[in-house]
Design an enzyme around this catalytic site. Structure first.
Site, PDB file in Angstrom:
ATOM      1  N   SER A 153      45.983  44.111  39.880  1.00  0.00           N
ATOM      2  CA  SER A 153      45.446  45.427  39.122  1.00  0.00           C
ATOM      3  C   SER A 153      46.349  45.587  38.147  1.00  0.00           C
ATOM      4  O   SER A 153      47.802  45.445  38.209  1.00  0.00           O
ATOM      5  CB  SER A 153      45.314  46.749  39.612  1.00  0.00           C
ATOM      6  OG  SER A 153      45.056  47.780  38.843  1.00  0.00           O
ATOM      7  N   TYR A 166      48.948  52.139  45.306  1.00  0.00           N
ATOM      8  CA  TYR A 166      48.109  51.112  45.039  1.00  0.00           C
ATOM      9  C   TYR A 166      48.852  50.029  43.996  1.00  0.00           C
ATOM     10  O   TYR A 166      48.592  48.867  44.006  1.00  0.00           O
ATOM     11  CB  TYR A 166      46.976  51.991  44.226  1.00  0.00           C
ATOM     12  CG  TYR A 166      45.872  51.204  43.507  1.00  0.00           C
ATOM     13  CD1 TYR A 166      44.916  50.354  44.192  1.00  0.00           C
ATOM     14  CD2 TYR A 166      46.074  50.719  42.020  1.00  0.00           C
ATOM     15  CE1 TYR A 166      43.950  49.873  43.742  1.00  0.00           C
ATOM     16  CE2 TYR A 166      44.942  49.962  41.567  1.00  0.00           C
ATOM     17  CZ  TYR A 166      44.043  49.425  42.509  1.00  0.00           C
ATOM     18  OH  TYR A 166      42.861  48.716  41.877  1.00  0.00           O
ATOM     19  N   LYS A 170      49.214  46.307  44.496  1.00  0.00           N
ATOM     20  CA  LYS A 170      48.691  45.315  43.672  1.00  0.00           C
ATOM     21  C   LYS A 170      49.705  44.162  43.189  1.00  0.00           C
ATOM     22  O   LYS A 170      49.460  43.042  42.871  1.00  0.00           O
ATOM     23  CB  LYS A 170      47.963  45.998  42.596  1.00  0.00           C
ATOM     24  CG  LYS A 170      46.498  46.728  43.042  1.00  0.00           C
ATOM     25  CD  LYS A 170      45.685  45.576  43.720  1.00  0.00           C
ATOM     26  CE  LYS A 170      44.252  46.049  43.696  1.00  0.00           C
ATOM     27  NZ  LYS A 170      43.425  45.261  44.537  1.00  0.00           N
TER      28      LYS A 170
HETATM   29  P1  NAD Z   1      34.448  49.382  44.598  1.00  0.00           P
HETATM   30  O1  NAD Z   1      34.952  50.647  45.336  1.00  0.00           O
HETATM   31  O2  NAD Z   1      33.167  49.350  44.015  1.00  0.00           O
HETATM   32  O3  NAD Z   1      34.439  48.054  45.590  1.00  0.00           O
HETATM   33  C1  NAD Z   1      35.333  47.899  46.785  1.00  0.00           C
HETATM   34  C2  NAD Z   1      34.725  47.513  47.924  1.00  0.00           C
HETATM   35  O4  NAD Z   1      35.574  47.153  49.032  1.00  0.00           O
HETATM   36  C3  NAD Z   1      33.771  48.596  48.545  1.00  0.00           C
HETATM   37  O5  NAD Z   1      32.375  48.058  48.491  1.00  0.00           O
HETATM   38  C4  NAD Z   1      34.206  48.780  49.796  1.00  0.00           C
HETATM   39  O6  NAD Z   1      33.325  49.167  50.775  1.00  0.00           O
HETATM   40  C5  NAD Z   1      34.950  47.641  50.015  1.00  0.00           C
HETATM   41  N1  NAD Z   1      35.931  47.815  51.309  1.00  0.00           N
HETATM   42  C6  NAD Z   1      37.012  48.737  51.185  1.00  0.00           C
HETATM   43  N2  NAD Z   1      37.747  48.694  52.243  1.00  0.00           N
HETATM   44  C7  NAD Z   1      37.282  47.551  53.106  1.00  0.00           C
HETATM   45  C8  NAD Z   1      37.775  47.011  53.987  1.00  0.00           C
HETATM   46  N3  NAD Z   1      38.696  47.441  55.073  1.00  0.00           N
HETATM   47  N4  NAD Z   1      36.931  45.708  54.750  1.00  0.00           N
HETATM   48  C9  NAD Z   1      35.862  45.362  54.005  1.00  0.00           C
HETATM   49  N5  NAD Z   1      35.415  45.851  52.914  1.00  0.00           N
HETATM   50  C10 NAD Z   1      36.049  47.078  52.392  1.00  0.00           C
HETATM   51  O7  NAD Z   1      35.489  48.976  43.778  1.00  0.00           O
HETATM   52  P2  NAD Z   1      35.607  47.873  42.574  1.00  0.00           P
HETATM   53  O8  NAD Z   1      36.049  48.375  41.323  1.00  0.00           O
HETATM   54  O9  NAD Z   1      34.672  46.922  42.542  1.00  0.00           O
HETATM   55  O10 NAD Z   1      36.856  47.061  43.142  1.00  0.00           O
HETATM   56  C11 NAD Z   1      37.203  45.821  43.617  1.00  0.00           C
HETATM   57  C12 NAD Z   1      38.574  45.465  43.653  1.00  0.00           C
HETATM   58  O11 NAD Z   1      39.079  45.325  42.327  1.00  0.00           O
HETATM   59  C13 NAD Z   1      39.387  46.221  44.383  1.00  0.00           C
HETATM   60  O12 NAD Z   1      40.549  45.447  45.019  1.00  0.00           O
HETATM   61  C14 NAD Z   1      39.973  47.136  43.215  1.00  0.00           C
HETATM   62  O13 NAD Z   1      41.457  47.703  43.557  1.00  0.00           O
HETATM   63  C15 NAD Z   1      40.208  46.048  42.090  1.00  0.00           C
HETATM   64  N6  NAD Z   1      40.402  46.479  40.835  1.00  0.00           N
HETATM   65  C16 NAD Z   1      39.229  47.214  40.312  1.00  0.00           C
HETATM   66  C17 NAD Z   1      39.393  47.648  38.916  1.00  0.00           C
HETATM   67  C18 NAD Z   1      38.139  48.005  38.301  1.00  0.00           C
HETATM   68  O14 NAD Z   1      38.490  48.262  36.870  1.00  0.00           O
HETATM   69  N7  NAD Z   1      37.011  48.331  38.831  1.00  0.00           N
HETATM   70  C19 NAD Z   1      40.519  47.271  38.341  1.00  0.00           C
HETATM   71  C20 NAD Z   1      41.853  46.735  38.892  1.00  0.00           C
HETATM   72  C21 NAD Z   1      41.632  46.386  40.260  1.00  0.00           C
END
Ligand code: NAD
Length: 298
Positions: A153, A166, A170
């Site tokens: 991230s 976080y 990351k």
């Molecule tokens: P989101 O919350 O929609 O999806 C994350 C998913 O991970 C959820 O469905 C959740 O149920 C699942 N999860 C959480 N803990 C778990 C576990 N222990 N075992 C199995 N599943 C589990 O969020 P997102 O934005 O789609 O995030 C996806 C990834 O991208 C994450 O790692 C997040 O940190 C990273 N990220 C997202 C953004 C963004 O802009 N959305 C930015 C930087 C990083």
């Protein structure tokens, strides 16, 4: 131009019940991969669980004519990680691609962050990516081929207020990605990481509403899909991705300043030279960084 297909390939995608993971799963399945859709189905802070999100994505993939299997195991436990990989092996007999995407948030300003908030976030992101990759590694190594995509991230690469846990996790994933890439290379395994920005439940309350369409998850999944393909031989790299833009992010070392037997005052007096960025080096291993360091001493 030929289409990049994944026929015969099997992918595990963690946290694929919604958001970015769901989009990655749909993208890979649409191009012929058999996909294990893993999701614990909890809240954004990791509490609770539900089989619903993963099952819905599996159903959608099947409706679209693809193949998918469900896993509601927890990435953060060794048993859960093993079970996720076993689902791929038991259902499809192989595993080629691992996308470590599952994640949670427990934001809190540094002075108020509890040990539990720190540990829980590292457990899902860092421990989870380690455990699932570790469970998959023997299969990838044995077949001499594998693609691992980790999810970092910008918060980890550049820092962000209220996200000490976080950010640590990351940036930890960058280290894991680079070492996995080095150790997997001989067996045809690559590991790369993305640092995405996309409109999901994780960001919908902080991004302006007009970002929803531009920062769609699909715009991130296109890069993940490419990194997961055999046509992409790049290894150990990190890519910033979102809103249609993709950029390599690299760890660089400035040219440095050198003087034998320097004093504290010498450091003060040469501080600008120490901070200088150009011309920088981008070593791909500790060994290469050490070589450059030694050369600078000659
Ligand atoms: P989101 O919350 O929609 O999806 C994350 C998913 O991970 C959820 O469905 C959740 O149920 C699942 N999860 C959480 N803990 C778990 C576990 N222990 N075992 C199995 N599943 C589990 O969020 P997102 O934005 O789609 O995030 C996806 C990834 O991208 C994450 O790692 C997040 O940190 C990273 N990220 C997202 C953004 C963004 O802009 N959305 C930015 C930087 C990083």
């Amino acid at each position: 131009m030929s289409e990049l297909r994944f026929d015969g390939r099997v992918a595990v995608i963690t946290g694929a019940g919604q958001g970015l993971g769901r989009s990655h799963a749909l993208s890979l399945a649409e191009r012929g991969a058999k996909v294990v859709v893993n999701d614990l189905g909890g809240a954004l802070d990791g509490t609770g669980a539900s089989a619903g999100p993963a099952a819905e994505v599996v159903e959608l993939i099947r409706k679209n004519g693809g193949e998918a299997a469900v896993s509601t195991d927890d990435v953060a436990t060794p048993e859960g990680a093993q079970a996720i990989v076993r689902t791929a092996i038991d259902t499809y007999g192989r595993l080629d691609i691992v996308v470590n995407n599952a994640g949670i948030l427990r934001d809190r300003s540094f002075g108020k962050m509890s040990v539990e908030e720190f540990d829980q976030v590292l457990a899902v992101h860092v421990r989870g990516s380690f455990l699932v990759s570790r469970a998959a590694f023997p299969y990838l190594k044995e077949q001499g081929y594998g693609r691992i995509v980790n999810t970092s991230s910008p918060a980890g690469l550049f820092g962000n207020f209220g996200q000490a846990n976080y950010s640590t996790a990351k940036m930890g994933l960058v280290g894991l990605t680079k070492t996995l890439g080095i150790e997997g290379a001989r067996a045809g395994i690559t590991a790369n990481a993305i640092a995405p920005i996309a409109w999901t439940r994780m960001t919908s309350e902080i991004l302006p509403a007009e970002f929803e369409a531009r920062f769609s998850a699909e715009r991130v999944s296109a890069l993940v899909t490419f990194l997961a393909h055999e046509a992409c031989e790049t290894n150990g790299e990190v890519f910033s991705v979102g809103g249609g833009r993709i950029a390599r992010v690299f760890v660089a070392e400035g040219p440095g300043w050198r003087q034998d037997d320097h004093t504290v005052e010498d450091i003060r007096d040469n501080w600008q030279a120490i901070l200088a960025e150009q011309p920088y080096l981008t070593p791909t291993t500790l060994g290469r960084q050490a070589t450059a360091f030694m050369e600078a001493m000659l």
